[in-house]
Write a protein that holds these residues in place. Sequence first.
Motif, PDB file in Angstrom:
ATOM      1  N   VAL A 125       0.842  -1.192   0.000  1.00 53.21           N
ATOM      2  CA  VAL A 125       0.000   0.000   0.000  1.00 53.21           C
ATOM      3  C   VAL A 125       0.881   1.246   0.000  1.00 53.21           C
ATOM      4  CG1 VAL A 125      -1.741   1.291   1.290  1.00 53.21           C
ATOM      5  CG2 VAL A 125      -1.841  -1.217   1.221  1.00 53.21           C
ATOM      6  N   GLN A 126       0.523   2.194  -0.850  1.00 51.15           N
ATOM      7  CA  GLN A 126       1.215   3.480  -0.905  1.00 51.15           C
ATOM      8  C   GLN A 126       0.197   4.607  -0.843  1.00 51.15           C
ATOM      9  OE1 GLN A 126       3.432   1.888  -4.589  1.00 51.15           O
ATOM     10  NE2 GLN A 126       4.699   3.630  -3.946  1.00 51.15           N
ATOM     11  N   VAL A 127       0.523   5.625  -0.080  1.00 56.80           N
ATOM     12  CA  VAL A 127      -0.313   6.821   0.035  1.00 56.80           C
ATOM     13  C   VAL A 127       0.586   8.039  -0.110  1.00 56.80           C
ATOM     14  CG1 VAL A 127      -1.810   8.178   1.546  1.00 56.80           C
ATOM     15  CG2 VAL A 127      -1.989   5.675   1.547  1.00 56.80           C
TER      16      VAL A 127
ATOM     17  N   THR B 172       6.331  10.648  15.140  1.00 58.92           N
ATOM     18  CA  THR B 172       5.043   9.993  14.880  1.00 58.92           C
ATOM     19  C   THR B 172       3.979  10.982  14.404  1.00 58.92           C
ATOM     20  OG1 THR B 172       4.387  10.215  17.212  1.00 58.92           O
ATOM     21  CG2 THR B 172       5.512   8.176  16.558  1.00 58.92           C
ATOM     22  N   ARG B 173       4.163  12.253  14.718  1.00 61.15           N
ATOM     23  CA  ARG B 173       3.206  13.264  14.247  1.00 61.15           C
ATOM     24  C   ARG B 173       3.612  13.861  12.903  1.00 61.15           C
ATOM     25  NH1 ARG B 173       3.519  14.955  19.773  1.00 61.15           N
ATOM     26  NH2 ARG B 173       4.923  16.645  19.153  1.00 61.15           N
ATOM     27  N   SER B 174       4.829  13.560  12.469  1.00 64.34           N
ATOM     28  CA  SER B 174       5.356  14.168  11.246  1.00 64.34           C
ATOM     29  C   SER B 174       4.866  13.428  10.005  1.00 64.34           C
ATOM     30  CB  SER B 174       6.886  14.145  11.274  1.00 64.34           C
ATOM     31  OG  SER B 174       7.361  12.835  11.007  1.00 64.34           O
ATOM     32  N   GLU B 175       5.280  13.950   8.844  1.00 60.65           N
ATOM     33  CA  GLU B 175       4.967  13.302   7.569  1.00 60.65           C
ATOM     34  C   GLU B 175       6.125  12.425   7.086  1.00 60.65           C
ATOM     35  OE1 GLU B 175       2.146  13.162   6.352  1.00 60.65           O
ATOM     36  OE2 GLU B 175       1.051  14.842   7.240  1.00 60.65           O
ATOM     37  N   CYS B 176       7.088  12.159   7.948  1.00 59.76           N
ATOM     38  CA  CYS B 176       8.179  11.247   7.573  1.00 59.76           C
ATOM     39  C   CYS B 176       7.619   9.850   7.327  1.00 59.76           C
ATOM     40  CB  CYS B 176       9.229  11.187   8.681  1.00 59.76           C
ATOM     41  SG  CYS B 176      10.109  12.733   8.946  1.00 59.76           S
ATOM     42  N   VAL B 177       8.146   9.190   6.309  1.00 61.85           N
ATOM     43  CA  VAL B 177       7.691   7.819   6.002  1.00 61.85           C
ATOM     44  C   VAL B 177       8.772   6.845   6.434  1.00 61.85           C
ATOM     45  CG1 VAL B 177       6.150   8.539   4.157  1.00 61.85           C
ATOM     46  CG2 VAL B 177       8.524   8.069   3.619  1.00 61.85           C
ATOM     47  N   TRP B 178       8.383   5.799   7.171  1.00 57.62           N
ATOM     48  CA  TRP B 178       9.373   4.859   7.696  1.00 57.62           C
ATOM     49  C   TRP B 178       8.794   3.478   8.013  1.00 57.62           C
ATOM     50  CZ3 TRP B 178       8.873   4.012  13.260  1.00 57.62           C
ATOM     51  CH2 TRP B 178       7.951   4.862  13.884  1.00 57.62           C
ATOM     52  N   LEU B 179       7.550   3.248   7.655  1.00 52.92           N
ATOM     53  CA  LEU B 179       6.915   1.952   7.894  1.00 52.92           C
ATOM     54  C   LEU B 179       6.405   1.361   6.588  1.00 52.92           C
ATOM     55  CD1 LEU B 179       5.647   4.067  10.368  1.00 52.92           C
ATOM     56  CD2 LEU B 179       5.400   1.776  11.346  1.00 52.92           C
ATOM     57  N   GLN B 180       6.407   0.034   6.525  1.00 48.67           N
ATOM     58  CA  GLN B 180       5.834  -0.668   5.379  1.00 48.67           C
ATOM     59  C   GLN B 180       4.439  -1.155   5.762  1.00 48.67           C
ATOM     60  OE1 GLN B 180       9.065  -2.383   6.619  1.00 48.67           O
ATOM     61  NE2 GLN B 180       9.814  -0.387   5.943  1.00 48.67           N
TER      62      GLN B 180
ATOM     63  N   SER C 126       3.794   6.997   6.692  1.00 44.65           N
ATOM     64  CA  SER C 126       4.013   7.669   7.968  1.00 44.65           C
ATOM     65  C   SER C 126       3.239   6.954   9.068  1.00 44.65           C
ATOM     66  CB  SER C 126       3.551   9.124   7.879  1.00 44.65           C
ATOM     67  OG  SER C 126       2.130   9.185   7.744  1.00 44.65           O
ATOM     68  N   TRP C 127       3.598   7.263  10.303  1.00 40.22           N
ATOM     69  CA  TRP C 127       2.871   6.660  11.427  1.00 40.22           C
ATOM     70  C   TRP C 127       1.410   7.109  11.423  1.00 40.22           C
ATOM     71  CZ3 TRP C 127       3.726   2.854  14.761  1.00 40.22           C
ATOM     72  CH2 TRP C 127       2.864   2.720  15.862  1.00 40.22           C
ATOM     73  N   ARG C 128       1.159   8.339  11.013  1.00 41.14           N
ATOM     74  CA  ARG C 128      -0.209   8.845  10.967  1.00 41.14           C
ATOM     75  C   ARG C 128      -1.063   8.034   9.997  1.00 41.14           C
ATOM     76  NH1 ARG C 128      -0.010  15.274  10.112  1.00 41.14           N
ATOM     77  NH2 ARG C 128      -2.258  14.980  10.460  1.00 41.14           N
ATOM     78  N   ASP C 129      -0.498   7.728   8.828  1.00 40.94           N
ATOM     79  CA  ASP C 129      -1.260   6.951   7.853  1.00 40.94           C
ATOM     80  C   ASP C 129      -1.393   5.489   8.269  1.00 40.94           C
ATOM     81  OD1 ASP C 129      -1.907   8.997   6.035  1.00 40.94           O
ATOM     82  OD2 ASP C 129       0.119   8.944   5.199  1.00 40.94           O
ATOM     83  N   ILE C 130      -0.359   4.959   8.874  1.00 42.97           N
ATOM     84  CA  ILE C 130      -0.446   3.584   9.373  1.00 42.97           C
ATOM     85  C   ILE C 130      -1.586   3.465  10.373  1.00 42.97           C
ATOM     86  CG2 ILE C 130       0.694   1.925  10.905  1.00 42.97           C
ATOM     87  CD1 ILE C 130       1.728   1.677   8.112  1.00 42.97           C
ATOM     88  N   SER C 131      -1.667   4.409  11.303  1.00 46.70           N
ATOM     89  CA  SER C 131      -2.719   4.378  12.317  1.00 46.70           C
ATOM     90  C   SER C 131      -4.093   4.475  11.676  1.00 46.70           C
ATOM     91  CB  SER C 131      -2.514   5.527  13.311  1.00 46.70           C
ATOM     92  OG  SER C 131      -1.252   5.429  13.938  1.00 46.70           O
ATOM     93  N   GLY C 132      -4.223   5.335  10.665  1.00 45.84           N
ATOM     94  CA  GLY C 132      -5.510   5.487  10.005  1.00 45.84           C
ATOM     95  C   GLY C 132      -5.912   4.263   9.206  1.00 45.84           C
ATOM     96  N   LEU C 133      -4.965   3.650   8.501  1.00 45.57           N
ATOM     97  CA  LEU C 133      -5.290   2.492   7.664  1.00 45.57           C
ATOM     98  C   LEU C 133      -5.575   1.246   8.495  1.00 45.57           C
ATOM     99  CD1 LEU C 133      -2.737   3.007   4.746  1.00 45.57           C
ATOM    100  CD2 LEU C 133      -5.197   3.482   4.762  1.00 45.57           C
ATOM    101  N   LEU C 134      -4.861   1.075   9.595  1.00 44.93           N
ATOM    102  CA  LEU C 134      -5.129  -0.085  10.456  1.00 44.93           C
ATOM    103  C   LEU C 134      -6.552  -0.048  11.001  1.00 44.93           C
ATOM    104  CD1 LEU C 134      -1.791  -0.462  12.477  1.00 44.93           C
ATOM    105  CD2 LEU C 134      -2.725  -2.079  10.816  1.00 44.93           C
ATOM    106  N   ALA C 135      -7.092   1.152  11.124  1.00 46.57           N
ATOM    107  CA  ALA C 135      -8.447   1.283  11.663  1.00 46.57           C
ATOM    108  C   ALA C 135      -9.526   0.975  10.632  1.00 46.57           C
ATOM    109  CB  ALA C 135      -8.647   2.702  12.204  1.00 46.57           C
ATOM    110  N   LEU C 136      -9.149   0.833   9.367  1.00 39.80           N
ATOM    111  CA  LEU C 136     -10.157   0.584   8.337  1.00 39.80           C
ATOM    112  C   LEU C 136     -10.745  -0.822   8.423  1.00 39.80           C
ATOM    113  CD1 LEU C 136      -8.562   2.249   5.156  1.00 39.80           C
ATOM    114  CD2 LEU C 136     -10.355   3.161   6.641  1.00 39.80           C
ATOM    115  N   HIS C 137      -9.940  -1.794   8.768  1.00 32.78           N
ATOM    116  CA  HIS C 137     -10.368  -3.193   8.897  1.00 32.78           C
ATOM    117  C   HIS C 137     -11.009  -3.706   7.607  1.00 32.78           C
ATOM    118  CE1 HIS C 137      -9.442  -3.038  13.121  1.00 32.78           C
ATOM    119  NE2 HIS C 137     -10.272  -2.027  13.314  1.00 32.78           N
TER     120      HIS C 137
END
Length: 438
Positions: free
Chosen positions: A59-61, A245-253, A81-92
């Motif tokens: 997944v890429q955003v 974790t609040r930034s727009e840095c990308v570091w997770l797959q 980013s951590w922000r997007d990871i948190s949001g996508l994990l909540a989609l289920h």
Amino acid sequence: MGGYYVQLALGSFRRNPVLTALMVLAIAIGVAMSMTAYTILAVMARDPIPWKSGQLFAVQVDNGGPRSRKPGDDEPPTQLSWRDISGLLALHGPIRQVAMHQVSLTLTPADHAAKPFSVAGRATTPAFFAMFDVPMLSGRGWSDEEENRGAATVVITRKLAERLFGSDAVVGKHIDLGGDPYTIIGVTGDWDPRPRFYDVINGQDFEEGEDVYLPLSVAHAKEMTTSEYEFCDAGPRGETFAELTRSECVWLQYWVELPTAVSVAAYRSQLTNYASEQQRTGRFNWPPNVRLRNVTQWLEARKVVPDDAKLSTLVAFGFFLVCLVSALGLMLAKSLERGGEFSLRRALGASARSIFAQALTESAMLGVVGGIGGMALTALALWAMRALFPEGMERIARMDTTLVATSIAVAVGATLVFGIYPAWRAMRVMPALQLKNG
């Protein structure tokens, strides 16, 4: 008759050892060059999880927009980013979803006489093992409940278990990582996908996997980062882990499992809606820009197989063709030299078909010997590549049984094809004219 043709071929080889050696050498060198290049390309281009590659999606955003990319490039970041990871994990939405990142850990052995050492770790969510079909030698992965409460549990590889305890029966034992105790709940069996599709960031395509797996929630609580693989083109990182974790840095797959075309379409729609929502809230000021690629599409997009490897293989097979043409010339010279022998056999009653079969048998035997020689030279070339480039080639330049069989089959098949013309010339010998001239 096959045995008789083999005997005739052996006799011919003994009468012309130099010419035979030159033909075998030409074939062997061509096989070695082409098979060495093919081996590298085949390992790079192989499907690392063929039974499931069409169901696993990276997944890429786009969280940085045009300002974070080169002009004309609309490719989103390869990580999230951590922000997007948190949001996508909540989609289920998907059947399984995995968020993860690398960590580097210091392991302190229970034996105080042994020195601490670094281990490669992966902080991930519970579905990692089932989603990527990681074999479990013993024990299990952690549960969603353990992830949510941040249980200090780990899964380690058999290699690490045997190094620490001399055995893989280690479930329930403890290890010290970074000064904190963790309970071993599982031991993985052999799992070494090449390329390492689930994380090809920063040229790690063919590196070895991790030694330790731990819950993502634990890594987050202990502020574990991947400083070498953080990319902050979309904005500043900040000084603290909380700012990261609040930034727009990308570091997770982030990967999802979608078993049907319907589920793929549904999740792609969810992904687009998520990006649209970020645009509506003002976080993104550009249209939704997302990607959902399965394993093979992902590896192609990431150019895991470089163009140089493809070009090298084409050049190597071109050289093999040159070697075969050289061998063809030698076969023709040998066929002309043996015109008297073929004429005598024809005069004694041998049919043109039998002469053709005899010549093709010699070609096949040359191919077998040349293939075996080429296999040996290929093994030598791969060894040299591993010795000269240990970090880049150690896990790629490896010969297997498939390569051995392919080398011999290619040599025999190509030699037979190129041997048809000399064999045809041999069967066209005019017995009376050759005997008269002889």
